[in-house]
Write a protein that holds these residues in place. Structure first.
Motif, PDB file in Angstrom:
ATOM      1  N   GLN A  27     -31.925  -9.592  -1.063  1.00 25.28           N
ATOM      2  CA  GLN A  27     -33.141 -10.091  -0.445  1.00 25.28           C
ATOM      3  C   GLN A  27     -32.752 -11.095   0.627  1.00 25.28           C
ATOM      4  OE1 GLN A  27     -35.598 -11.734  -3.503  1.00 25.28           O
ATOM      5  NE2 GLN A  27     -35.990  -9.764  -4.475  1.00 25.28           N
ATOM      6  N   ALA A  28     -33.139 -10.830   1.838  1.00 31.33           N
ATOM      7  CA  ALA A  28     -32.871 -11.746   2.942  1.00 31.33           C
ATOM      8  C   ALA A  28     -33.859 -11.463   4.053  1.00 31.33           C
ATOM      9  CB  ALA A  28     -31.440 -11.570   3.458  1.00 31.33           C
ATOM     10  N   SER A  29     -34.100 -12.447   4.880  1.00 35.59           N
ATOM     11  CA  SER A  29     -35.092 -12.281   5.932  1.00 35.59           C
ATOM     12  C   SER A  29     -34.586 -11.412   7.065  1.00 35.59           C
ATOM     13  CB  SER A  29     -35.475 -13.662   6.481  1.00 35.59           C
ATOM     14  OG  SER A  29     -34.332 -14.331   6.978  1.00 35.59           O
ATOM     15  N   SER A  30     -33.281 -11.362   7.264  1.00 32.64           N
ATOM     16  CA  SER A  30     -32.740 -10.668   8.430  1.00 32.64           C
ATOM     17  C   SER A  30     -31.947  -9.416   8.094  1.00 32.64           C
ATOM     18  CB  SER A  30     -31.828 -11.622   9.216  1.00 32.64           C
ATOM     19  OG  SER A  30     -32.535 -12.756   9.630  1.00 32.64           O
ATOM     20  N   LEU A  31     -31.189  -9.437   7.003  1.00 28.18           N
ATOM     21  CA  LEU A  31     -30.259  -8.352   6.732  1.00 28.18           C
ATOM     22  C   LEU A  31     -30.845  -7.314   5.794  1.00 28.18           C
ATOM     23  CD1 LEU A  31     -26.943 -10.378   6.222  1.00 28.18           C
ATOM     24  CD2 LEU A  31     -27.772  -9.269   8.288  1.00 28.18           C
ATOM     25  N   ARG A  32     -30.541  -6.045   6.100  1.00 26.61           N
ATOM     26  CA  ARG A  32     -30.889  -4.936   5.221  1.00 26.61           C
ATOM     27  C   ARG A  32     -29.676  -4.600   4.362  1.00 26.61           C
ATOM     28  NH1 ARG A  32     -31.956  -1.249  10.282  1.00 26.61           N
ATOM     29  NH2 ARG A  32     -29.973  -2.283  10.677  1.00 26.61           N
ATOM     30  N   PHE A  33     -29.884  -3.762   3.366  1.00 22.57           N
ATOM     31  CA  PHE A  33     -28.770  -3.389   2.497  1.00 22.57           C
ATOM     32  C   PHE A  33     -27.620  -2.816   3.304  1.00 22.57           C
ATOM     33  CE2 PHE A  33     -26.437  -0.298  -0.033  1.00 22.57           C
ATOM     34  CZ  PHE A  33     -26.090  -1.052  -1.146  1.00 22.57           C
ATOM     35  N   LYS A  34     -27.921  -1.928   4.276  1.00 19.01           N
ATOM     36  CA  LYS A  34     -26.850  -1.279   5.027  1.00 19.01           C
ATOM     37  C   LYS A  34     -26.149  -2.226   6.000  1.00 19.01           C
ATOM     38  CE  LYS A  34     -29.629   0.688   8.821  1.00 19.01           C
ATOM     39  NZ  LYS A  34     -29.971   1.940   9.509  1.00 19.01           N
ATOM     40  N   ASP A  35     -26.721  -3.427   6.209  1.00 25.19           N
ATOM     41  CA  ASP A  35     -26.063  -4.410   7.070  1.00 25.19           C
ATOM     42  C   ASP A  35     -25.017  -5.234   6.336  1.00 25.19           C
ATOM     43  OD1 ASP A  35     -27.773  -3.789   9.276  1.00 25.19           O
ATOM     44  OD2 ASP A  35     -29.337  -5.036   8.381  1.00 25.19           O
ATOM     45  N   LEU A  36     -24.982  -5.146   5.015  1.00 26.52           N
ATOM     46  CA  LEU A  36     -24.073  -5.976   4.239  1.00 26.52           C
ATOM     47  C   LEU A  36     -22.619  -5.609   4.519  1.00 26.52           C
ATOM     48  CD1 LEU A  36     -25.862  -6.016   0.767  1.00 26.52           C
ATOM     49  CD2 LEU A  36     -25.852  -7.806   2.500  1.00 26.52           C
ATOM     50  N   PRO A  37     -21.730  -6.607   4.576  1.00 29.46           N
ATOM     51  CA  PRO A  37     -20.301  -6.341   4.814  1.00 29.46           C
ATOM     52  C   PRO A  37     -19.600  -5.856   3.554  1.00 29.46           C
ATOM     53  CG  PRO A  37     -20.657  -8.695   4.573  1.00 29.46           C
ATOM     54  CD  PRO A  37     -22.023  -8.058   4.517  1.00 29.46           C
ATOM     55  N   ILE A  38     -20.017  -4.689   3.066  1.00 33.28           N
ATOM     56  CA  ILE A  38     -19.461  -4.107   1.846  1.00 33.28           C
ATOM     57  C   ILE A  38     -18.243  -3.269   2.222  1.00 33.28           C
ATOM     58  CG2 ILE A  38     -19.931  -2.541  -0.082  1.00 33.28           C
ATOM     59  CD1 ILE A  38     -22.905  -3.252   0.259  1.00 33.28           C
ATOM     60  N   PRO A  39     -17.137  -3.378   1.493  1.00 31.19           N
ATOM     61  CA  PRO A  39     -15.944  -2.596   1.827  1.00 31.19           C
ATOM     62  C   PRO A  39     -16.193  -1.103   1.709  1.00 31.19           C
ATOM     63  CG  PRO A  39     -15.716  -3.613  -0.335  1.00 31.19           C
ATOM     64  CD  PRO A  39     -16.943  -4.209   0.294  1.00 31.19           C
ATOM     65  N   ARG A  40     -15.496  -0.341   2.548  1.00 28.60           N
ATOM     66  CA  ARG A  40     -15.671   1.112   2.541  1.00 28.60           C
ATOM     67  C   ARG A  40     -15.054   1.749   1.302  1.00 28.60           C
ATOM     68  NH1 ARG A  40     -13.397   2.500   8.406  1.00 28.60           N
ATOM     69  NH2 ARG A  40     -11.967   0.838   7.776  1.00 28.60           N
ATOM     70  N   SER A  41     -14.024   1.110   0.750  1.00 26.77           N
ATOM     71  CA  SER A  41     -13.361   1.645  -0.434  1.00 26.77           C
ATOM     72  C   SER A  41     -14.267   1.539  -1.649  1.00 26.77           C
ATOM     73  CB  SER A  41     -12.056   0.878  -0.694  1.00 26.77           C
ATOM     74  OG  SER A  41     -11.521   1.218  -1.945  1.00 26.77           O
ATOM     75  N   ALA A  42     -14.168   2.532  -2.548  1.00 26.81           N
ATOM     76  CA  ALA A  42     -14.954   2.488  -3.784  1.00 26.81           C
ATOM     77  C   ALA A  42     -14.456   1.393  -4.716  1.00 26.81           C
ATOM     78  CB  ALA A  42     -14.879   3.846  -4.492  1.00 26.81           C
ATOM     79  N   ASP A  43     -13.198   1.011  -4.546  1.00 28.88           N
ATOM     80  CA  ASP A  43     -12.620  -0.059  -5.353  1.00 28.88           C
ATOM     81  C   ASP A  43     -12.863  -1.384  -4.639  1.00 28.88           C
ATOM     82  OD1 ASP A  43     -11.195  -1.763  -6.948  1.00 28.88           O
ATOM     83  OD2 ASP A  43      -9.214  -0.934  -6.460  1.00 28.88           O
ATOM     84  N   HIS A  44     -13.784  -2.187  -5.159  1.00 29.42           N
ATOM     85  CA  HIS A  44     -14.143  -3.456  -4.529  1.00 29.42           C
ATOM     86  C   HIS A  44     -13.224  -4.602  -4.929  1.00 29.42           C
ATOM     87  CE1 HIS A  44     -18.603  -2.032  -3.991  1.00 29.42           C
ATOM     88  NE2 HIS A  44     -17.771  -1.434  -3.178  1.00 29.42           N
ATOM     89  N   LYS A  45     -12.295  -4.365  -5.847  1.00 26.60           N
ATOM     90  CA  LYS A  45     -11.488  -5.457  -6.387  1.00 26.60           C
ATOM     91  C   LYS A  45     -10.656  -6.176  -5.326  1.00 26.60           C
ATOM     92  CE  LYS A  45      -8.302  -6.642 -10.115  1.00 26.60           C
ATOM     93  NZ  LYS A  45      -7.513  -6.142 -11.283  1.00 26.60           N
ATOM     94  N   PRO A  46      -9.898  -5.460  -4.443  1.00 25.05           N
ATOM     95  CA  PRO A  46      -9.119  -6.182  -3.426  1.00 25.05           C
ATOM     96  C   PRO A  46      -9.989  -7.019  -2.498  1.00 25.05           C
ATOM     97  CG  PRO A  46      -8.376  -3.911  -3.627  1.00 25.05           C
ATOM     98  CD  PRO A  46      -9.653  -4.013  -4.410  1.00 25.05           C
TER      99      PRO A  46
END
Length: 383
Positions: free
Chosen positions: A159-178
């Motif tokens: 939830q944010a006023s400006s960013l959508r889910f697809k704007d999040l800086p989420i890593p492309r790899s399925a493994d988020h640990k690194p």
């Protein structure tokens, strides 16, 4: 920054050790900061990894200190930035401490890219002051902090006023640990004395205020854009720049050209006879040219700052990481650009027409010019 009341012993400690993260978008701001500090009387030593090491010939007034990074060719070939940064931090701490100990009595402070957090541990061990340099936007800091929190909770609603889910800086790899490990270590509250940020209060006041109140117990100095303050005449790029495009631009009419550059890890060709193609352009010079009416960019933070600094509106096509956050702010918060949602011929044509020919583009250009004028007011106060 000079203090003539210091004792002779204190005045001798004028050496600053600067340690950039070994990627183009991080090396450039650190070298620009080094130039600013050198002009204020400090001697500058650049501590750098063997991987993507800067060229000493471009800065003959700096000393360069190689730090063995222990990266294998396999590490580098993976292209996994989080893994590479994590490995560097694991491998460089001891060797960097040994190097710093040899000239410890000369060093006034260690300034390090926030991703090179091993430097802060070394500074604490040797009882030296340290300062972190952040080379992304303040908005990206907040977005990454939120992502880490959501990953740890096992969910990613946002939830944010400006960013959508697809704007999040989420890593492309399925493994988020690194990614989680590196960002958590990077943003951990450490021993440093201050944070230097390559951004501007006039651009990100609300984000910076939130970070100062909630996340940062030390002073924040938003002294960007560093490339303007430093006024470097030589290139800091580790890719050779081709200035032949400038003579081509000289023949074009005002605001008639779209400059296209999607960063140092992307390439394009085949623009036909109505364009000019070079392998790597002198970007700051291109954006300052009166023929350039828009910038089609991946929205890396350096490119975003350089475009805003010259009053050039943007067509945003982010790929990953902080680029998505920056694109959203360019198009929706600062309203000096538009986001290209689909890479289709018709969509591209419509975006170019909106930016160059329509009233919407003229309004964006006016807002971009207004931001540029605000930066002109701010930059001299930094010096």
């Amino acid at each position: 920054m000079r203090n003539e009341t210091q004792s002779p012993g204190q005045r001798r400690r004028r050496c600053l050790v600067l340690v950039p993260c070994p990627y183009q978008g991080h090396i450039n701001p650190m070298l620009q900061l080094g130039t600013i500090l050198h002009s204020n009387g400090f001697s500058i030593t650049i501590g750098h990894t063997d991987f993507n090491s800067p060229d000493p010939k471009t800065h003959p007034h700096f000393c360069f200190l190689p730090i063995p990074d222990g990266l294998s060719q396999h590490d580098i070939s993976t292209g996994d930035i989080a893994h590479i940064i994590s490995t560097i931090n694991d491998n460089c701490k001891l060797s960097f401490q040994q190097l710093v100990e040899q000239k410890q009595h000369e060093i006034a402070c260690i300034i390090f890219d926030e991703h090179m957090y091993f430097c802060d541990a070394v500074a604490a061990n040797l009882k030296l002051p340290s300062i972190a340099l952040r080379t992304t936007s303040a908005a990206t800091f907040l977005a990454r902090s939120a992502v880490i929190s959501l990953i740890r909770q096992g969910c990613l609603p946002f939830q944010a006023s400006s960013l959508r889910f697809k704007d999040l800086p989420i890593p492309r790899s399925a493994d988020h640990k690194p990614f989680t490990q590196v960002v958590s270590e990077t943003y951990k509250i450490r021993n440093y004395s201050a944070v230097i940020w390559n951004t501007m209060d006039c651009l990100e006041h609300s984000c910076l205020s939130q970070i100062q109140q909630e996340n940062c117990p030390v002073p924040i100095f938003p002294i960007g854009p560093l490339h303007k303050t430093a006024q470097i005449t030589t290139s800091t790029s580790y890719l050779k720049e081709d200035a032949n495009c400038i003579s081509w631009l000289d023949k074009q009419s005002q605001n008639s050209v779209i400059y296209v550059s999607l960063g140092s890890i992307a390439s394009i060709d085949g623009v036909g006879d109505r364009g000019c193609f070079v392998k790597w352009a002198p970007q700051k010079e291109v954006l300052a040219h009166e023929a350039v009416g828009g910038f089609w960019s991946h929205c890396g933070w350096n490119s975003t700052l350089e475009s805003i600094s010259e009053g050039v509106p943007m067509i945003c096509k982010p790929c990953f990481g902080d680029q998505r956050v920056n694109a959203r702010y360019v198009s929706r918060e600062w309203m000096v650009g538009l986001e290209l949602e689909k890479m289709e011929r018709g969509e591209i044509e419509r975006a170019v027409r909106r930016l160059i020919l329509d009233n919407e583009g003229k309004e964006m250009r006016a807002r971009a010019k207004h931001l540029k004028e605000k930066l002109v007011v701010v930059v001299p106060t930094v010096l």
